[in-house]
Design an enzyme around this catalytic site. Structure first.
Site, PDB file in Angstrom:
ATOM      1  N   TYR A  13     -13.688  11.791  24.959  1.00  0.00           N
ATOM      2  CA  TYR A  13     -14.457  10.587  25.287  1.00  0.00           C
ATOM      3  C   TYR A  13     -15.235  10.069  24.073  1.00  0.00           C
ATOM      4  O   TYR A  13     -15.522   8.883  23.969  1.00  0.00           O
ATOM      5  CB  TYR A  13     -15.469  10.888  26.400  1.00  0.00           C
ATOM      6  CG  TYR A  13     -14.945  10.707  27.804  1.00  0.00           C
ATOM      7  CD1 TYR A  13     -13.832  11.412  28.248  1.00  0.00           C
ATOM      8  CD2 TYR A  13     -15.573   9.854  28.700  1.00  0.00           C
ATOM      9  CE1 TYR A  13     -13.362  11.259  29.548  1.00  0.00           C
ATOM     10  CE2 TYR A  13     -15.109   9.695  30.002  1.00  0.00           C
ATOM     11  CZ  TYR A  13     -14.009  10.399  30.412  1.00  0.00           C
ATOM     12  OH  TYR A  13     -13.558  10.244  31.698  1.00  0.00           O
ATOM     13  N   LYS A  64      -6.416  23.744  28.356  1.00  0.00           N
ATOM     14  CA  LYS A  64      -4.987  23.566  28.091  1.00  0.00           C
ATOM     15  C   LYS A  64      -4.698  24.331  26.797  1.00  0.00           C
ATOM     16  O   LYS A  64      -4.206  23.769  25.804  1.00  0.00           O
ATOM     17  CB  LYS A  64      -4.656  22.062  27.990  1.00  0.00           C
ATOM     18  CG  LYS A  64      -3.180  21.722  27.937  1.00  0.00           C
ATOM     19  CD  LYS A  64      -2.425  21.991  29.231  1.00  0.00           C
ATOM     20  CE  LYS A  64      -0.930  21.742  29.030  1.00  0.00           C
ATOM     21  NZ  LYS A  64      -0.119  22.223  30.183  1.00  0.00           N
ATOM     22  N   ASP A  90      -3.142  21.931  34.361  1.00  0.00           N
ATOM     23  CA  ASP A  90      -2.085  21.483  35.281  1.00  0.00           C
ATOM     24  C   ASP A  90      -2.017  22.409  36.495  1.00  0.00           C
ATOM     25  O   ASP A  90      -1.904  21.966  37.643  1.00  0.00           O
ATOM     26  CB  ASP A  90      -0.722  21.365  34.569  1.00  0.00           C
ATOM     27  CG  ASP A  90      -0.386  22.574  33.706  1.00  0.00           C
ATOM     28  OD1 ASP A  90      -1.251  23.434  33.490  1.00  0.00           O
ATOM     29  OD2 ASP A  90       0.777  22.656  33.235  1.00  0.00           O
ATOM     30  N   ASP A 135     -13.444  15.043  34.558  1.00  0.00           N
ATOM     31  CA  ASP A 135     -13.369  13.717  35.175  1.00  0.00           C
ATOM     32  C   ASP A 135     -12.267  13.710  36.230  1.00  0.00           C
ATOM     33  O   ASP A 135     -12.470  13.290  37.372  1.00  0.00           O
ATOM     34  CB  ASP A 135     -13.078  12.668  34.094  1.00  0.00           C
ATOM     35  CG  ASP A 135     -12.952  11.272  34.674  1.00  0.00           C
ATOM     36  OD1 ASP A 135     -13.788  10.907  35.513  1.00  0.00           O
ATOM     37  OD2 ASP A 135     -11.999  10.553  34.289  1.00  0.00           O
ATOM     38  N   ASP A 182     -12.592  14.203  40.700  1.00  0.00           N
ATOM     39  CA  ASP A 182     -12.074  13.217  41.663  1.00  0.00           C
ATOM     40  C   ASP A 182     -11.153  13.908  42.661  1.00  0.00           C
ATOM     41  O   ASP A 182     -11.197  13.649  43.860  1.00  0.00           O
ATOM     42  CB  ASP A 182     -11.283  12.104  40.951  1.00  0.00           C
ATOM     43  CG  ASP A 182     -12.146  10.892  40.631  1.00  0.00           C
ATOM     44  OD1 ASP A 182     -13.355  11.077  40.406  1.00  0.00           O
ATOM     45  OD2 ASP A 182     -11.613   9.769  40.599  1.00  0.00           O
TER      46      ASP A 182
HETATM   47  C1  IPM Z   1     -17.011   9.268  36.161  1.00  0.00           C
HETATM   48  C2  IPM Z   1     -16.360   7.963  35.831  1.00  0.00           C
HETATM   49  C3  IPM Z   1     -16.669   7.619  34.371  1.00  0.00           C
HETATM   50  C4  IPM Z   1     -16.087   8.715  33.492  1.00  0.00           C
HETATM   51  C5  IPM Z   1     -16.192   6.221  33.911  1.00  0.00           C
HETATM   52  C6  IPM Z   1     -16.712   5.137  34.804  1.00  0.00           C
HETATM   53  C7  IPM Z   1     -16.541   5.964  32.475  1.00  0.00           C
HETATM   54  O1  IPM Z   1     -14.995   8.009  36.083  1.00  0.00           O
HETATM   55  O2  IPM Z   1     -18.250   9.361  36.063  1.00  0.00           O
HETATM   56  O3  IPM Z   1     -16.307  10.192  36.550  1.00  0.00           O
HETATM   57  O4  IPM Z   1     -14.904   8.658  33.126  1.00  0.00           O
HETATM   58  O5  IPM Z   1     -16.823   9.641  33.160  1.00  0.00           O
HETATM   59 MG    MG Z   2     -14.392   9.783  37.034  1.00  0.00          MG
END
Ligand code: IPM
Ligand code: MG
Length: 406
Positions: free
Chosen positions: A182, A233, A265, A289, A293
């Protein structure tokens, strides 16, 4: 019932530096910036960053809940609302105005809604809302991002996984937040010697960055079920080879924590195959990240999950992990619970106010127990409500717990 959520946001003993920030002991002195207000009251300055999309809706609700739960514990909050993301771009032309970052740094904790939206999608990178969020994380040096994912008994049926797979899941993703691909350089888009455009980023971790996030993760695991899985990884990436080496070396200091390693993975697969095998996961910025999710969906909805981002020397940043959801913004459809639970994390991890945090956690469970559901967690036989009504139900629940305990 309440126990399920409490395990989700259990207090964590951090290394000395982080411990000072997170004030884990309720008897410990509070932040120096916390000035006395009315007699017997403690006062905190909170920066609110509503941001874009559903951000303002969920923040205004979480603010009320925070205020209510806090006042029952003798806490007074003074809120300062500042622009960030697209809202800031529209207002002053940059996604993180100077005034916003300085207000944030001066405050005791920061509660963020969400940033981003179609309107700014085509902006140049330095003028994207997301850039503002990354600048905020970097500016606050919040390297440790805690993302709990707990399947509440009330919401098992909202999970897309089979009941027997989802039931009882209670894991914590510890994501490194201020390094890796990032932020790594070199990065950019340029034209190569063949006249072709190339885009490139750099995954880079210094040893100290790995060590400090690993320590937070070991401490977190120690306070949970004592299991830590480091995800990397290392079969391909040099940065991951160093990551694995440093995490392995640190394990000697935490003999009570059972450390394992997993390639990312495989971890992505295992999370949907058998999520209960995980307790605490530690991983880099980008894997965290993605995996957080994925983990959120096991719980039924990304609209349920809070997060805490902590530094070792300043205020923490608390935000729901869902995005700005521009498709439902302004329609009173958003689930405010992730932001409300982020306010609970703010109290617990940011201010050391565990009793007030528990009031919020209990109130969320109370509203769910009464059957209230926003669209994302709705299932047959429950009561479908909008964002505001869900907020009101949580507020009522904060109050009714007081009456019950009087
Ligand atoms: C998160 C989001 C952010 C990230 C984006 C909006 C920059 O997806 O907080 O998980 O990638 O960290
Ligand atoms: Mg995110």
């Amino acid at each position: 019932m309440a126990a399920a959520l409490q395990t989700n946001i259990r207090p964590v003993k951090f290394p000395a530096t982080l411990r000072a920030l997170t004030k884990q002991s309720s008897s410990a002195p509070l932040r120096v910036r916390c000035a006395a207000a009315s007699p017997g009251k403690k006062r905190y300055n909170i920066t609110l960053l509503p941001g874009d999309g559903i951000g303002p809706e969920v923040i205004s609700i979480a603010k009320n809940v925070l205020q209510q739960a806090g006042s029952l514990e003798g806490l007074e909050f003074s809120f300062q609302e500042m622009p960030v993301g697209g809202a800031a771009l529209d207002l002053v032309g940059v996604p993180l105005p100077e005034d916003t970052i300085s207000a944030a740094k001066e405050s005791d904790a920061i509660l963020l809604g969400a940033i981003g939206g179609y309107k700014w999608d085509k902006n140049e990178k330095h003028l994207k809302p997301e850039t503002g969020l990354l600048q905020l994380r970097a500016g606050l040096k919040v390297f440790a991002n805690l993302r709990p994912a707990t399947v509440l008994p009330q919401l098992v049926d909202a999970s897309t996984l089979k009941r027997e797979v989802a039931e009882g899941v209670d894991l914590m993703v510890v994501r490194e937040l201020t390094g890796g691909i990032y932020f790594g350089v070199p990065r950019g888009i340029k034209t190569n010697e063949n006249g072709e455009e190339v885009g490139f980023n750099t995954e880079v971790y210094a040893a100290h960055e790995i060590d400090r996030i690993a320590r937070v993760a070991f401490e977190t695991a120690r306070k949970r079920r004592g299991k830590l899985c480091s995800v990397d990884k290392a079969n391909v990436l040099d940065a991951s080879i160093l990551w694995r080496r440093r995490v392995t070396a640190l394990a000697a200091e935490y003999p009570d924590v059972e450390l394992s390693h997993m390639y990312v993975d495989n971890a992505a697969m295992q999370l949907v195959r058998d999520p209960k095998q995980f307790d605490t996961i530690v991983t880099n910025n980008i894997f965290g990240d993605i995996l957080s999710d994925e983990a959120s969906m096991i719980t039924g909805s990304i609209g349920m999950l809070p997060s805490a981002s902590l530094s070792d020397s300043g205020p923490g940043l608390f935000e729901p992990i869902h995005g700005s959801a521009p498709d439902i913004a302004g329609q009173d459809k958003a689930n405010p619970l992730a932001t409300i639970l982020s306010a609970a994390m703010l109290l617990k991890y940011g201010l050391g106010e565990e009793k007030a945090a528990k009031r919020i956690e209990d109130a969320v469970l109370g509203a769910l127990n009464k059957g209230f559901r926003t669209g994302d967690i709705y299932s047959a036989g429950t009561k479908l409500v909008g964002c505001k009504e869900m907020g009101e139900e949580v507020l009522k629940s904060v109050d009714s717990h007081v009456q019950a305990s009087v």
